[in-house]
Design a protein around this motif. Structure first.
Motif, PDB file in Angstrom:
ATOM      1  N   SER A   1       0.824  -1.206   0.000  1.00  0.00           N
ATOM      2  CA  SER A   1       0.000   0.000   0.000  1.00  0.00           C
ATOM      3  C   SER A   1       0.853   1.248   0.000  1.00  0.00           C
ATOM      4  O   SER A   1       1.908   1.303   0.615  1.00  0.00           O
ATOM      5  CB  SER A   1      -0.911  -0.015   1.239  1.00  0.00           C
ATOM      6  N   HIS A   2       0.401   2.285  -0.714  1.00  0.00           N
ATOM      7  CA  HIS A   2       1.143   3.534  -0.774  1.00  0.00           C
ATOM      8  C   HIS A   2       0.283   4.708  -0.344  1.00  0.00           C
ATOM      9  O   HIS A   2       0.634   5.854  -0.579  1.00  0.00           O
ATOM     10  CB  HIS A   2       1.661   3.773  -2.209  1.00  0.00           C
ATOM     11  N   HIS A   3      -0.874   4.431   0.242  1.00  0.00           N
ATOM     12  CA  HIS A   3      -1.761   5.494   0.695  1.00  0.00           C
ATOM     13  C   HIS A   3      -1.502   5.799   2.159  1.00  0.00           C
ATOM     14  O   HIS A   3      -1.475   4.905   2.993  1.00  0.00           O
ATOM     15  CB  HIS A   3      -3.225   5.079   0.502  1.00  0.00           C
ATOM     16  N   ILE A   4      -1.271   7.091   2.460  1.00  0.00           N
ATOM     17  CA  ILE A   4      -1.076   7.516   3.837  1.00  0.00           C
ATOM     18  C   ILE A   4      -2.443   7.693   4.457  1.00  0.00           C
ATOM     19  O   ILE A   4      -3.271   8.468   3.979  1.00  0.00           O
ATOM     20  CB  ILE A   4      -0.281   8.834   3.888  1.00  0.00           C
ATOM     21  N   ASN A   5      -2.727   6.958   5.534  1.00  0.00           N
ATOM     22  CA  ASN A   5      -4.054   6.920   6.120  1.00  0.00           C
ATOM     23  C   ASN A   5      -4.520   8.292   6.572  1.00  0.00           C
ATOM     24  O   ASN A   5      -3.735   9.116   7.015  1.00  0.00           O
ATOM     25  CB  ASN A   5      -4.090   5.971   7.329  1.00  0.00           C
ATOM     26  N   ASP A   6      -5.824   8.503   6.492  1.00  0.00           N
ATOM     27  CA  ASP A   6      -6.433   9.740   6.939  1.00  0.00           C
ATOM     28  C   ASP A   6      -6.664   9.650   8.439  1.00  0.00           C
ATOM     29  O   ASP A   6      -7.741   9.298   8.890  1.00  0.00           O
ATOM     30  CB  ASP A   6      -7.759   9.969   6.206  1.00  0.00           C
ATOM     31  N   SER A   7      -5.661   9.970   9.213  1.00  0.00           N
ATOM     32  CA  SER A   7      -5.758   9.882  10.658  1.00  0.00           C
ATOM     33  C   SER A   7      -4.795  10.874  11.259  1.00  0.00           C
ATOM     34  O   SER A   7      -4.010  11.519  10.571  1.00  0.00           O
ATOM     35  CB  SER A   7      -5.429   8.464  11.148  1.00  0.00           C
TER      36      SER A   7
ATOM     37  N   LYS B   1       6.647   2.202 -14.081  1.00  0.00           N
ATOM     38  CA  LYS B   1       7.448   1.807 -12.924  1.00  0.00           C
ATOM     39  C   LYS B   1       7.102   2.681 -11.724  1.00  0.00           C
ATOM     40  O   LYS B   1       7.116   3.903 -11.803  1.00  0.00           O
ATOM     41  CB  LYS B   1       8.938   1.924 -13.253  1.00  0.00           C
ATOM     42  N   LYS B   2       6.825   2.016 -10.613  1.00  0.00           N
ATOM     43  CA  LYS B   2       6.490   2.743  -9.393  1.00  0.00           C
ATOM     44  C   LYS B   2       7.768   3.252  -8.731  1.00  0.00           C
ATOM     45  O   LYS B   2       8.751   2.508  -8.602  1.00  0.00           O
ATOM     46  CB  LYS B   2       5.739   1.813  -8.421  1.00  0.00           C
TER      47      LYS B   2
ATOM     48  N   LEU C   1      -0.163   9.136 -14.861  1.00  0.00           N
ATOM     49  CA  LEU C   1      -1.402   9.194 -14.081  1.00  0.00           C
ATOM     50  C   LEU C   1      -2.517   9.872 -14.868  1.00  0.00           C
ATOM     51  O   LEU C   1      -3.679   9.446 -14.817  1.00  0.00           O
ATOM     52  CB  LEU C   1      -1.153   9.939 -12.766  1.00  0.00           C
ATOM     53  N   LYS C   2      -2.192  10.932 -15.607  1.00  0.00           N
ATOM     54  CA  LYS C   2      -3.214  11.667 -16.361  1.00  0.00           C
ATOM     55  C   LYS C   2      -3.809  10.833 -17.483  1.00  0.00           C
ATOM     56  O   LYS C   2      -4.940  11.088 -17.921  1.00  0.00           O
ATOM     57  CB  LYS C   2      -2.620  12.962 -16.913  1.00  0.00           C
TER      58      LYS C   2
ATOM     59  N   GLU D   1      -4.125   4.729  -9.413  1.00  0.00           N
ATOM     60  CA  GLU D   1      -2.744   4.345  -9.122  1.00  0.00           C
ATOM     61  C   GLU D   1      -2.499   2.880  -9.487  1.00  0.00           C
ATOM     62  O   GLU D   1      -1.467   2.530 -10.076  1.00  0.00           O
ATOM     63  CB  GLU D   1      -2.440   4.573  -7.645  1.00  0.00           C
ATOM     64  N   GLU D   2      -3.448   2.025  -9.148  1.00  0.00           N
ATOM     65  CA  GLU D   2      -3.302   0.601  -9.451  1.00  0.00           C
ATOM     66  C   GLU D   2      -3.187   0.374 -10.955  1.00  0.00           C
ATOM     67  O   GLU D   2      -2.349  -0.405 -11.420  1.00  0.00           O
ATOM     68  CB  GLU D   2      -4.487  -0.161  -8.880  1.00  0.00           C
TER      69      GLU D   2
END
Length: 361
Positions: free
Chosen positions: A51-57, A171-172, A200-201, A163-164
């Protein structure tokens, strides 16, 4: 405040359309958005271990800093920002993404049917009325309204899917972290940030702005990231326009609120900064800011001492002990002080702390 999804069915309809002004029956379905978000997060974690998403917390910045220290620096760093994300999220497509994640994953589905959840999500987005300043009602038929409880959920679900798709062909980067519409990347060449934005666009209709580091330094969220001596150094970032305005100590509000302001600033110094010299400088800045708006010096000193004690205890204690957390909902009003005193008395009579707190707490 707890946010809810609500579906209201009108008592009658006009020409087969749902009326915005008609009387409504009691709520037929009600479900907490936090429950939906938790279910989606669980499904994403099981389906994507990388995972590369920073949690909303509240710990989002700490998570980002941990990512930097885990990976180490690359040749250069940059940030990407999605332009006007919330109002341009395609609602119908995102609802389909959410339903697939909730009902077609390895986790048990929610205790409501898929059709009901679809209706609730549509009713909360494409059928939400807005009152204009000249008195007319409008509906936002696409995109998510700003300040809506669903805006973060929809934005994260849509961008995570993009993103997926993108990283199947592109390449990530070695370091890739996103918090809602802000993206931090480590790149090998200066042009890599533009290439990533273009990739991404190709999978969505939004635009990106890019920012490169200046002298190996870049700000992201409330962190200033520096590349020094083969590693990342971090400190607190404040904008040049920051005027030091927050809850004034002379305001009439519970003392716990004021103490939490002091604790929040002190905690940030210890969690965001890697150098003791920079921590000392930041604590001095915080002390001056808080003193300027009426905070007692003793409160500031106590918060700093408690944080220092916690830091040393965490580095010397070998046995990890579990803390018992008790929650109680206090309704702010004229009698809040009496409520606080009553609750404190109950705790003092029924709980014996292993390490007593200072008397001034």
């Amino acid at each position: 405040m707890v946010a809810y999804l609500e579906v209201r069915y009108p008592a009658h309809q006009t020409d087969g359309d749902r009326s915005l002004t008609t009387r409504v029956n009691p709520i037929d379905h009600q479900f907490r958005i936090s429950d939906l978000q938790e279910e989606i997060n669980n499904s994403q974690e099981n389906g994507n271990q990388d995972s590369h998403h920073i949690n909303d917390s509240t710990g989002r910045t700490v998570e980002f800093i941990d990512l930097l220290h885990e990976k180490g620096p690359e040749d250069d760093i940059a940030s990407l920002d999605v332009e006007s994300l919330f109002t341009n999220v395609p609602v119908e497509e995102t609802i389909s993404i959410i339903l697939d994640c909730v009902y077609r994953s390895d986790k048990n589905p929610l205790p409501i049917s898929e059709d009901v959840l679809r209706d609730m999500l549509k009713a909360s987005t494409t059928e939400t009325p807005f009152l204009s300043h000249w008195g007319k009602l409008f509906r936002q038929v696409d995109g998510v309204a700003m300040q809506s409880p669903l805006e973060v959920l929809f934005a994260n679900m849509y961008l995570a899917t993009i993103e997926e798709r993108t990283f199947r062909e592109h390449k990530k980067p070695e370091i890739y972290g996103r918090y809602i519409d802000d993206i931090f990347v480590a790149i090998e060449e200066t042009d890599d940030a533009r290439k990533l934005a273009d990739a991404l666009k190709r999978n969505l209709v939004l635009n990106f702005t890019t920012e490169h580091s200046q002298q190996k330094t870049l700000s992201f969220l409330d962190v200033l990231v520096k590349q020094q001596e083969g590693q990342f150094k971090t400190t607190v970032y404040t904008k040049t326009t920051h005027a030091g305005r927050f809850l004034n100590a002379r305001r009439e509000c519970p003392e716990a609120y004021k103490k939490s302001v002091v604790s929040a600033y002190v905690n940030r110094a210890f969690t965001h900064i890697t150098s003791w010299r920079d921590i000392h400088t930041e604590l001095g800045r915080i002390r001056q800011l808080l003193t300027n708006i009426g905070y007692a010096d003793q409160i500031i000193k106590t918060a700093i001492k408690q944080k220092m004690d916690e830091f040393y205890q965490s580095n010397t204690t070998t046995k990890k002990e579990e803390n018992l957390i008790i929650y109680h909902r206090l309704h702010y009003g004229s009698a809040y002080k009496e409520d606080c005193c009553t609750l404190r008395g109950i705790v003092n009579r029924g709980v014996k702390p292993k390490s007593p707190l200072p008397q001034n707490n």
